[in-house]
Write an enzyme that holds these catalytic residues in place. Structure first.
Site, PDB file in Angstrom:
ATOM      1  N   THR A   1       0.830  -1.209   0.000  1.00 54.41           N
ATOM      2  CA  THR A   1       0.000   0.000   0.000  1.00 54.41           C
ATOM      3  C   THR A   1       0.861   1.253   0.000  1.00 54.41           C
ATOM      4  O   THR A   1       0.599   2.215  -0.729  1.00 54.41           O
ATOM      5  CB  THR A   1      -0.935   0.004   1.219  1.00 54.41           C
ATOM      6  OG1 THR A   1      -1.768  -1.155   1.171  1.00 54.41           O
ATOM      7  CG2 THR A   1      -1.798   1.253   1.238  1.00 54.41           C
TER       8      THR A   1
ATOM      9  N   GLN B   1      -6.329  -1.478  -2.420  1.00 55.63           N
ATOM     10  CA  GLN B   1      -5.529  -0.317  -2.023  1.00 55.63           C
ATOM     11  C   GLN B   1      -4.715   0.239  -3.191  1.00 55.63           C
ATOM     12  O   GLN B   1      -3.946  -0.498  -3.821  1.00 55.63           O
ATOM     13  CB  GLN B   1      -4.579  -0.682  -0.876  1.00 55.63           C
ATOM     14  CG  GLN B   1      -5.283  -1.069   0.409  1.00 55.63           C
ATOM     15  CD  GLN B   1      -5.430  -2.576   0.549  1.00 55.63           C
ATOM     16  OE1 GLN B   1      -5.634  -3.278  -0.438  1.00 55.63           O
ATOM     17  NE2 GLN B   1      -5.330  -3.072   1.778  1.00 55.63           N
TER      18      GLN B   1
ATOM     19  N   GLN C   1     -10.044   3.014  -3.460  1.00 55.88           N
ATOM     20  CA  GLN C   1      -9.671   2.711  -2.076  1.00 55.88           C
ATOM     21  C   GLN C   1      -8.322   3.346  -1.748  1.00 55.88           C
ATOM     22  O   GLN C   1      -7.359   3.217  -2.506  1.00 55.88           O
ATOM     23  CB  GLN C   1      -9.607   1.198  -1.859  1.00 55.88           C
ATOM     24  CG  GLN C   1      -9.283   0.804  -0.417  1.00 55.88           C
ATOM     25  CD  GLN C   1      -9.427  -0.690  -0.158  1.00 55.88           C
ATOM     26  OE1 GLN C   1     -10.000  -1.414  -0.963  1.00 55.88           O
ATOM     27  NE2 GLN C   1      -8.926  -1.144   0.970  1.00 55.88           N
ATOM     28  N   ASP C   2      -8.272   4.047  -0.601  1.00 62.83           N
ATOM     29  CA  ASP C   2      -7.019   4.634  -0.092  1.00 62.83           C
ATOM     30  C   ASP C   2      -6.456   5.734  -0.999  1.00 62.83           C
ATOM     31  O   ASP C   2      -5.245   5.805  -1.228  1.00 62.83           O
ATOM     32  CB  ASP C   2      -5.955   3.550   0.115  1.00 62.83           C
ATOM     33  CG  ASP C   2      -6.282   2.608   1.255  1.00 62.83           C
ATOM     34  OD1 ASP C   2      -7.346   2.782   1.873  1.00 62.83           O
ATOM     35  OD2 ASP C   2      -5.486   1.684   1.510  1.00 62.83           O
TER      36      ASP C   2
ATOM     37  N   ASP D   1     -12.187   3.970   2.776  1.00 60.28           N
ATOM     38  CA  ASP D   1     -11.088   4.554   3.563  1.00 60.28           C
ATOM     39  C   ASP D   1     -10.256   5.523   2.726  1.00 60.28           C
ATOM     40  O   ASP D   1      -9.028   5.567   2.840  1.00 60.28           O
ATOM     41  CB  ASP D   1     -10.162   3.447   4.108  1.00 60.28           C
ATOM     42  CG  ASP D   1     -10.894   2.357   4.861  1.00 60.28           C
ATOM     43  OD1 ASP D   1     -11.989   2.631   5.375  1.00 60.28           O
ATOM     44  OD2 ASP D   1     -10.377   1.225   4.915  1.00 60.28           O
TER      45      ASP D   1
ATOM     46  N   ARG E   1     -14.516   4.771   9.642  1.00 64.75           N
ATOM     47  CA  ARG E   1     -14.406   3.615  10.530  1.00 64.75           C
ATOM     48  C   ARG E   1     -13.046   3.671  11.216  1.00 64.75           C
ATOM     49  O   ARG E   1     -12.062   4.169  10.639  1.00 64.75           O
ATOM     50  CB  ARG E   1     -14.601   2.308   9.773  1.00 64.75           C
ATOM     51  CG  ARG E   1     -13.621   2.053   8.635  1.00 64.75           C
ATOM     52  CD  ARG E   1     -13.853   0.681   8.024  1.00 64.75           C
ATOM     53  NE  ARG E   1     -12.914   0.403   6.936  1.00 64.75           N
ATOM     54  CZ  ARG E   1     -12.616  -0.828   6.521  1.00 64.75           C
ATOM     55  NH1 ARG E   1     -13.179  -1.880   7.098  1.00 64.75           N
ATOM     56  NH2 ARG E   1     -11.771  -1.001   5.527  1.00 64.75           N
TER      57      ARG E   1
ATOM     58  N   TRP F   1      -9.651   2.794  12.183  1.00 65.42           N
ATOM     59  CA  TRP F   1      -8.553   1.931  11.768  1.00 65.42           C
ATOM     60  C   TRP F   1      -7.720   1.487  12.969  1.00 65.42           C
ATOM     61  O   TRP F   1      -7.251   0.341  13.023  1.00 65.42           O
ATOM     62  CB  TRP F   1      -7.696   2.698  10.761  1.00 65.42           C
ATOM     63  CG  TRP F   1      -6.585   1.932  10.129  1.00 65.42           C
ATOM     64  CD1 TRP F   1      -6.466   0.573  10.009  1.00 65.42           C
ATOM     65  CD2 TRP F   1      -5.425   2.481   9.500  1.00 65.42           C
ATOM     66  NE1 TRP F   1      -5.319   0.247   9.346  1.00 65.42           N
ATOM     67  CE2 TRP F   1      -4.661   1.395   9.019  1.00 65.42           C
ATOM     68  CE3 TRP F   1      -4.971   3.779   9.286  1.00 65.42           C
ATOM     69  CZ2 TRP F   1      -3.443   1.586   8.346  1.00 65.42           C
ATOM     70  CZ3 TRP F   1      -3.778   3.961   8.617  1.00 65.42           C
ATOM     71  CH2 TRP F   1      -3.026   2.880   8.157  1.00 65.42           C
TER      72      TRP F   1
END
Length: 554
Positions: free
Chosen positions: A316, A346, A368-369, A390, A458, A460
């Site tokens: 990531t 990711q 994502q990310d 996220d 959320r 982490w």
């Protein structure tokens, strides 16, 4: 958060302050009355730490009566432990064998520990600086840099989720560094309280000012050229030091080439103009390339793009298209993309470790990310950030203001979460603050916006901290607002808060009933503004040339 840095107080940490002189604060019957002044100091400094045995062992070697020496020793011990962990992780390369993902994670770890050492060295130098500064300013820097060290340590461990045996080895190897860094951060965070126990005079100035800022509003170390540059930073006559153009009309055809030619460790702003074009390259503004101002022809015209992702075998951390590491990085009117798509999981568009970095009129697009706010102080204004899961994540002090946050359509078996903050230590000064922004669905999500749920965030990590305030929330935000990470983990220790939001998604009547969720009042919300959370109104943000709202908007 319960750990707001004390403001408006200044202190003179003078070499040779004799702690024994003020030992009278201990009553004659106190168990500590027979201890030497040095041991009393050790006891007081260590009382605020989570690992007191480790702390006492660390500080007992200090043969001094200067409070600065105890703080410095705690930081130095952390630095030495991080260096040992660097060597330890390097020795594990042989165990990776043919596992390319584990080898990549070990390489990432080594690089992050290098950044951690740099942050600790900066912290050590800050403590030894004899210049008079406010306690507020000094501890803001120290807490930021020590929090960054903790972020790097945790990011290192996160890279081994796929390899439980190696992760256990790494968790064992990092214990000393983790405990010592936690202790150093606790000592700095509680410094004012600790010193007051010894009767040191805390002087409250009659008028609040920063001793390092001159009457004209610029820091005393700013060069005349920097002052002229910032005075015209928003004008069209801004003169770049380097021009990047794909068609060959500039000095460089790639962004990477322009950065390679930039001065190293510069205290003067170096301006790079990137002309319109799609630059398919992976960029790192390395730790030695400081005070870069990079601007383009608009976030939809000047775009740096890439497609690295986790599914195809990249960690990531290394999927990032653009990585800003050197301190003082500013970007204006540029776009940063990762086009891997939701099926690749990711895939980071922009990763930031640059302290006192700022982004104005920029776009960060991914799934994502998308935006990895890994470490150090960051500010965003008039930006567009898009993604699915996220997509604003990390463990830095981050404030996003007057921006558009676009939630994209995920895969049919997925749900969206705007944020995932990674605070692991209660004393860190980190968190994500979203102020006066709009959170909306993209057109492709609109028809399925209720079937594919979207949450504000959320947790982490254990002390995940996120505040949404004075923002407009679309009707697609799930009424519960927030989503657990895994079961009931972190619901009592996290800090999620909302204040004075508007729009159909802002109704808090059906929000989660977690202990860590709060509907905060105006006074509490003030602690998450630019002037309080980033301590940036006088400290650094004005010198970026980017507009900002110092307090609450309404």
């Amino acid at each position: 958060m319960g750990n707001v840095v004390i403001s408006g107080i200044s202190i003179i940490l003078v070499v040779g302050v004799v702690l024994g002189v003020v030992a009278a604060v201990h009553r004659s019957g106190d168990d500590n009355s027979k201890l030497s002044p040095q041991m009393k100091a050790v006891s007081s400094f260590c009382s605020s730490t989570d690992y007191q045995g480790t702390c006492q062992k660390t500080l007992s070697s200090v043969n001094s009566t200067d409070p600065k020496d105890y703080v410095a020793q705690s930081i130095l011990a952390s630095e030495e432990a991080v260096k040992k962990f660097f060597n330890y992780s390097d020795s594990l390369i042989v165990l990776a064998k043919n596992d390319s993902r584990t080898k990549m994670a070990l390489d990432d770890c080594k690089e992050m520990m290098d950044y951690a050492v740099q942050s600790l060295q900066a912290s050590f130098s800050e403590v030894g600086d004899s210049e008079l500064r406010s306690l507020n300013e000094r501890t803001a820097d120290l807490r930021t840099w020590l929090s960054a060290v903790i972020s790097y340590q945790q990011s290192c461990l996160d890279g081994f989720e796929h390899d439980s045996n190696m992760k256990q080895n790494m968790e064992t190897g990092i214990v000393d560094a983790s405990e010592l860094t936690s202790n150093a951060l606790a000592i700095v965070t509680k410094l004012s309280d600790t010193l007051s126990k010894f009767g040191l005079q805390l002087n409250i100035p009659t008028s609040r000012r920063l001793l390092s800022v001159e009457n004209n509003g610029y820091p005393s170390w700013f060069s005349a050229a920097d002052r002229k540059l910032l005075a015209r930073i928003d004008n069209r006559n801004l003169r770049p030091n380097a021009v990047v153009a794909k068609d060959g009309s500039g000095q460089f055809k790639t962004v990477a080439a322009a950065l390679a030619a930039a001065p190293k460790n510069s205290r003067v702003r170096h301006v790079i103009y990137v002309k319109a074009g799609i630059y398919d390259e992976y960029i790192t503004v390395d730790k030695d390339t400081t005070n870069i101002l990079m601007y383009g022809d608009g976030p939809r015209r000047t775009i740096v793009t890439g497609h690295k992702n986790f599914v195809d075998g990249t960690s990531t951390w290394q999927t990032s298209t653009f990585s800003a590491i050197g301190n003082g990085f500013i970007a204006k009117s540029m776009g940063f993309q990762n086009t891997a798509g939701p099926q690749k999981h990711q895939a980071v568009a922009l990763r930031i470790q640059s302290d006192k970095s700022a982004f104005f009129n920029c776009r960060m697009d991914g799934y994502q990310d998308t935006l990895y706010n890994q470490a150090n102080r960051q500010f965003f204004r008039n930006c567009v950030i898009s993604g699915t899961i996220d997509f604003i994540f990390g463990d830095s002090p981050t404030l996003i203001q007057n921006s558009l946050i676009i939630v994209r359509r995920p895969l049919d078996n997925q749900q969206n979460t705007v944020t995932a903050q990674g605070k692991t230590n209660a004393n860190e000064n980190t968190g994500i603050v979203i102020q006066n922004c709009r959170i909306v669905p993209e057109q492709k999500l609109f028809a399925d916006r209720f079937r594919l749920p979207t949450y504000l965030g959320r947790p982490w990590k254990q002390f995940s901290t996120t505040v949404i305030m004075e923002s407009t929330l679309g009707d697609f935000i799930n009424p519960e607002g927030w989503l657990p990470w895994a079961g009931s983990n972190f619901l009592n220790t996290l800090y999620y808060a909302e204040y004075n939001n508007r729009g159909p998604g802002a109704n808090t009547a059906r929000r989660v009933n977690w202990k860590g969720y709060h509907r905060i009042d105006r006074k509490t919300a003030m602690s998450f503004t630019v002037q309080s959370f980033l301590l940036a109104r006088e400290n650094w943000l004005p010198f970026t040339g980017i507009p900002f709202t110092a307090g609450l908007k309404y």
